[in-house]
Each structure stands twice: as C-alpha cells, then as structure tokens.
Write a protein that holds these residues in place. Structure first.
Motif, PDB file in Angstrom:
ATOM      1  N   MET A   2       0.841  -1.171   0.000  1.00 49.95           N
ATOM      2  CA  MET A   2       0.000   0.000   0.000  1.00 49.95           C
ATOM      3  C   MET A   2       0.883   1.230   0.000  1.00 49.95           C
ATOM      4  SD  MET A   2      -3.013   0.860   2.639  1.00 49.95           S
ATOM      5  CE  MET A   2      -2.530   2.130   3.782  1.00 49.95           C
ATOM      6  N   GLN A   3       0.869   1.968  -1.092  1.00 48.32           N
ATOM      7  CA  GLN A   3       1.654   3.186  -1.184  1.00 48.32           C
ATOM      8  C   GLN A   3       0.819   4.359  -0.728  1.00 48.32           C
ATOM      9  OE1 GLN A   3       2.898   3.371  -5.235  1.00 48.32           O
ATOM     10  NE2 GLN A   3       4.732   2.199  -4.835  1.00 48.32           N
ATOM     11  N   LEU A   4       1.412   5.174   0.115  1.00 50.75           N
ATOM     12  CA  LEU A   4       0.716   6.342   0.621  1.00 50.75           C
ATOM     13  C   LEU A   4       1.331   7.600   0.024  1.00 50.75           C
ATOM     14  CD1 LEU A   4       0.414   5.443   4.403  1.00 50.75           C
ATOM     15  CD2 LEU A   4      -1.328   5.256   2.662  1.00 50.75           C
ATOM     16  N   GLY A   5       0.478   8.497  -0.428  1.00 46.42           N
ATOM     17  CA  GLY A   5       0.942   9.785  -0.907  1.00 46.42           C
ATOM     18  C   GLY A   5       1.116  10.737   0.267  1.00 46.42           C
ATOM     19  N   ILE A   6       1.504  11.953  -0.036  1.00 45.26           N
ATOM     20  CA  ILE A   6       1.743  12.936   1.017  1.00 45.26           C
ATOM     21  C   ILE A   6       0.450  13.249   1.764  1.00 45.26           C
ATOM     22  CG2 ILE A   6       2.376  15.335   1.440  1.00 45.26           C
ATOM     23  CD1 ILE A   6       4.525  15.041  -0.651  1.00 45.26           C
ATOM     24  N   LEU A   7      -0.651  13.413   1.048  1.00 42.50           N
ATOM     25  CA  LEU A   7      -1.925  13.707   1.713  1.00 42.50           C
ATOM     26  C   LEU A   7      -2.396  12.525   2.551  1.00 42.50           C
ATOM     27  CD1 LEU A   7      -3.822  15.649  -1.075  1.00 42.50           C
ATOM     28  CD2 LEU A   7      -2.698  16.560   0.954  1.00 42.50           C
ATOM     29  N   ASP A   8      -2.145  11.313   2.080  1.00 42.64           N
ATOM     30  CA  ASP A   8      -2.509  10.127   2.864  1.00 42.64           C
ATOM     31  C   ASP A   8      -1.694  10.059   4.154  1.00 42.64           C
ATOM     32  OD1 ASP A   8      -4.350   9.295   0.946  1.00 42.64           O
ATOM     33  OD2 ASP A   8      -2.805   8.209  -0.168  1.00 42.64           O
ATOM     34  N   LEU A   9      -0.414  10.383   4.055  1.00 45.54           N
ATOM     35  CA  LEU A   9       0.437  10.380   5.254  1.00 45.54           C
ATOM     36  C   LEU A   9       0.010  11.454   6.239  1.00 45.54           C
ATOM     37  CD1 LEU A   9       3.986   9.708   3.788  1.00 45.54           C
ATOM     38  CD2 LEU A   9       2.628   8.216   5.227  1.00 45.54           C
ATOM     39  N   LEU A  10      -0.369  12.621   5.741  1.00 45.10           N
ATOM     40  CA  LEU A  10      -0.851  13.672   6.634  1.00 45.10           C
ATOM     41  C   LEU A  10      -2.157  13.262   7.307  1.00 45.10           C
ATOM     42  CD1 LEU A  10      -0.096  16.898   4.573  1.00 45.10           C
ATOM     43  CD2 LEU A  10       1.043  16.117   6.646  1.00 45.10           C
ATOM     44  N   GLY A  11      -3.033  12.603   6.559  1.00 49.12           N
ATOM     45  CA  GLY A  11      -4.272  12.109   7.145  1.00 49.12           C
ATOM     46  C   GLY A  11      -4.021  11.045   8.198  1.00 49.12           C
ATOM     47  N   LEU A  12      -3.076  10.149   7.924  1.00 46.85           N
ATOM     48  CA  LEU A  12      -2.731   9.114   8.898  1.00 46.85           C
ATOM     49  C   LEU A  12      -2.123   9.725  10.154  1.00 46.85           C
ATOM     50  CD1 LEU A  12      -2.460   6.133   9.663  1.00 46.85           C
ATOM     51  CD2 LEU A  12      -0.271   6.123   8.463  1.00 46.85           C
ATOM     52  N   ALA A  13      -1.248  10.712   9.975  1.00 44.29           N
ATOM     53  CA  ALA A  13      -0.633  11.375  11.131  1.00 44.29           C
ATOM     54  C   ALA A  13      -1.689  12.082  11.974  1.00 44.29           C
ATOM     55  CB  ALA A  13       0.429  12.362  10.664  1.00 44.29           C
ATOM     56  N   THR A  14      -2.636  12.730  11.319  1.00 48.81           N
ATOM     57  CA  THR A  14      -3.708  13.406  12.047  1.00 48.81           C
ATOM     58  C   THR A  14      -4.569  12.403  12.802  1.00 48.81           C
ATOM     59  OG1 THR A  14      -3.752  15.106  10.337  1.00 48.81           O
ATOM     60  CG2 THR A  14      -5.654  14.981  11.794  1.00 48.81           C
ATOM     61  N   THR A  15      -4.856  11.276  12.171  1.00 49.76           N
ATOM     62  CA  THR A  15      -5.636  10.243  12.837  1.00 49.76           C
ATOM     63  C   THR A  15      -4.886   9.700  14.045  1.00 49.76           C
ATOM     64  OG1 THR A  15      -6.635   9.634  10.734  1.00 49.76           O
ATOM     65  CG2 THR A  15      -6.784   8.026  12.502  1.00 49.76           C
ATOM     66  N   LEU A  16      -3.584   9.493  13.890  1.00 51.63           N
ATOM     67  CA  LEU A  16      -2.787   8.968  15.003  1.00 51.63           C
ATOM     68  C   LEU A  16      -2.716   9.944  16.170  1.00 51.63           C
ATOM     69  CD1 LEU A  16       0.129   7.200  13.122  1.00 51.63           C
ATOM     70  CD2 LEU A  16      -1.710   6.126  14.434  1.00 51.63           C
ATOM     71  N   VAL A  17      -2.750  11.242  15.878  1.00 54.72           N
ATOM     72  CA  VAL A  17      -2.729  12.248  16.952  1.00 54.72           C
ATOM     73  C   VAL A  17      -3.931  12.062  17.869  1.00 54.72           C
ATOM     74  CG1 VAL A  17      -3.056  14.727  17.376  1.00 54.72           C
ATOM     75  CG2 VAL A  17      -1.337  13.958  15.750  1.00 54.72           C
ATOM     76  N   PHE A  18      -5.064  11.685  17.310  1.00 52.41           N
ATOM     77  CA  PHE A  18      -6.259  11.477  18.127  1.00 52.41           C
ATOM     78  C   PHE A  18      -6.391  10.047  18.630  1.00 52.41           C
ATOM     79  CE2 PHE A  18      -7.382  15.153  15.487  1.00 52.41           C
ATOM     80  CZ  PHE A  18      -7.718  16.055  16.494  1.00 52.41           C
ATOM     81  N   ALA A  19      -5.896   9.069  17.888  1.00 51.01           N
ATOM     82  CA  ALA A  19      -6.091   7.668  18.256  1.00 51.01           C
ATOM     83  C   ALA A  19      -5.132   7.209  19.352  1.00 51.01           C
ATOM     84  CB  ALA A  19      -5.935   6.781  17.030  1.00 51.01           C
ATOM     85  N   ILE A  20      -3.910   7.710  19.343  1.00 50.63           N
ATOM     86  CA  ILE A  20      -2.927   7.250  20.334  1.00 50.63           C
ATOM     87  C   ILE A  20      -3.338   7.596  21.770  1.00 50.63           C
ATOM     88  CG2 ILE A  20      -0.557   7.606  21.141  1.00 50.63           C
ATOM     89  CD1 ILE A  20       0.299   7.527  18.204  1.00 50.63           C
ATOM     90  N   PRO A  21      -3.802   8.817  22.065  1.00 51.48           N
ATOM     91  CA  PRO A  21      -4.250   9.073  23.446  1.00 51.48           C
ATOM     92  C   PRO A  21      -5.445   8.221  23.877  1.00 51.48           C
ATOM     93  CG  PRO A  21      -3.864  11.137  22.312  1.00 51.48           C
ATOM     94  CD  PRO A  21      -3.770  10.054  21.285  1.00 51.48           C
ATOM     95  N   VAL A  22      -6.363   7.955  22.960  1.00 54.53           N
ATOM     96  CA  VAL A  22      -7.513   7.117  23.305  1.00 54.53           C
ATOM     97  C   VAL A  22      -7.048   5.700  23.629  1.00 54.53           C
ATOM     98  CG1 VAL A  22      -9.644   6.089  22.402  1.00 54.53           C
ATOM     99  CG2 VAL A  22      -9.134   8.488  21.949  1.00 54.53           C
ATOM    100  N   ALA A  23      -6.171   5.148  22.791  1.00 57.03           N
ATOM    101  CA  ALA A  23      -5.660   3.802  23.033  1.00 57.03           C
ATOM    102  C   ALA A  23      -4.804   3.759  24.302  1.00 57.03           C
ATOM    103  CB  ALA A  23      -4.852   3.326  21.825  1.00 57.03           C
ATOM    104  N   ASN A  24      -4.033   4.793  24.539  1.00 54.64           N
ATOM    105  CA  ASN A  24      -3.213   4.857  25.750  1.00 54.64           C
ATOM    106  C   ASN A  24      -4.086   4.884  27.000  1.00 54.64           C
ATOM    107  OD1 ASN A  24      -0.960   5.072  27.360  1.00 54.64           O
ATOM    108  ND2 ASN A  24      -0.843   7.293  27.167  1.00 54.64           N
ATOM    109  N   PHE A  25      -5.159   5.653  26.967  1.00 52.97           N
ATOM    110  CA  PHE A  25      -6.088   5.683  28.095  1.00 52.97           C
ATOM    111  C   PHE A  25      -6.750   4.321  28.275  1.00 52.97           C
ATOM    112  CE2 PHE A  25     -10.183   7.003  30.085  1.00 52.97           C
ATOM    113  CZ  PHE A  25      -9.641   7.456  31.285  1.00 52.97           C
ATOM    114  N   GLY A  26      -7.030   3.632  27.171  1.00 49.24           N
ATOM    115  CA  GLY A  26      -7.598   2.294  27.252  1.00 49.24           C
ATOM    116  C   GLY A  26      -6.646   1.310  27.908  1.00 49.24           C
ATOM    117  N   VAL A  27      -5.366   1.394  27.556  1.00 46.62           N
ATOM    118  CA  VAL A  27      -4.369   0.520  28.186  1.00 46.62           C
ATOM    119  C   VAL A  27      -4.256   0.835  29.674  1.00 46.62           C
ATOM    120  CG1 VAL A  27      -1.902  -0.041  28.252  1.00 46.62           C
ATOM    121  CG2 VAL A  27      -3.097   0.115  26.064  1.00 46.62           C
ATOM    122  N   THR A  28      -4.310   2.114  30.025  1.00 48.33           N
ATOM    123  CA  THR A  28      -4.251   2.513  31.427  1.00 48.33           C
ATOM    124  C   THR A  28      -5.434   1.945  32.206  1.00 48.33           C
ATOM    125  OG1 THR A  28      -3.136   4.556  30.788  1.00 48.33           O
ATOM    126  CG2 THR A  28      -4.100   4.498  32.977  1.00 48.33           C
TER     127      THR A  28
END
Length: 85
Positions: free
Chosen positions: A1-27
């Motif tokens: 799966m090749q990601l373009g620049i816009l796809d990478l920016l979208g993934l990074a933005t998603t990770l900014v919100f998903a990582i704290p939620v998952a971290n709170f879940g692990v806690t």
C-alpha cells in the motif's frame, strides 16, 4: 500500500487522536477496568484501521461506479446464464 503525502498527513492526524484514546484504554486495562479499557483500545485501533483499510475512497468509488454501470459496459463475462430475449 503506497501512501501519498496527503494520505500520510491524514494518517498522522488520525494517530494524533487515536494514540491518546488507546493509551487511556491501556491505562484502564491495567487499572482493572477491563470492559472500559478494551472498549477504548478497540476505538483507538478502529480509528486507524477503518479509514485506511476498509473505507478506502478509491475502492468505494470503483464499487459505486461498477454498480451503476449496465452489465454490458462492465466487461464481465458472467452473462452466459441469462436467457436471451
């Protein structure tokens, strides 16, 4: 799966919100609240997986267009079992 620049920016933005939620879940899992922790961990994973693998805009658009085209224009060879009129 090749990601373009816009796809990478979208993934990074998603990770900014998903990582704290998952971290709170692990806690919460480590604190003994299994149901809340597993649910939050599932939400964090779903935030990344759903848009990138299941809700691919190209796949949705191709499926929609393929469904709207008549069978003659699709190029499928599965029309042999239909009776001729």
């Amino acid at each position: 799966m090749q990601l373009g620049i816009l796809d990478l920016l979208g993934l990074a933005t998603t990770l900014v919100f998903a990582i704290p939620v998952a971290n709170f879940g692990v806690t919460k899992l480590l604190a003994g609240e299994a149901v809340v922790g597993a649910a939050l961990l599932g939400v964090g994973v779903a935030m990344v997986v759903l848009p990138n693998y299941f809700l691919d805009p190209k796949r949705i658009l191709v499926g929609l267009l393929r469904g709207l085209l008549p069978a003659r224009l699709r190029g499928t060879a599965g029309n042999d079992d239909q009776p001729e009129q």
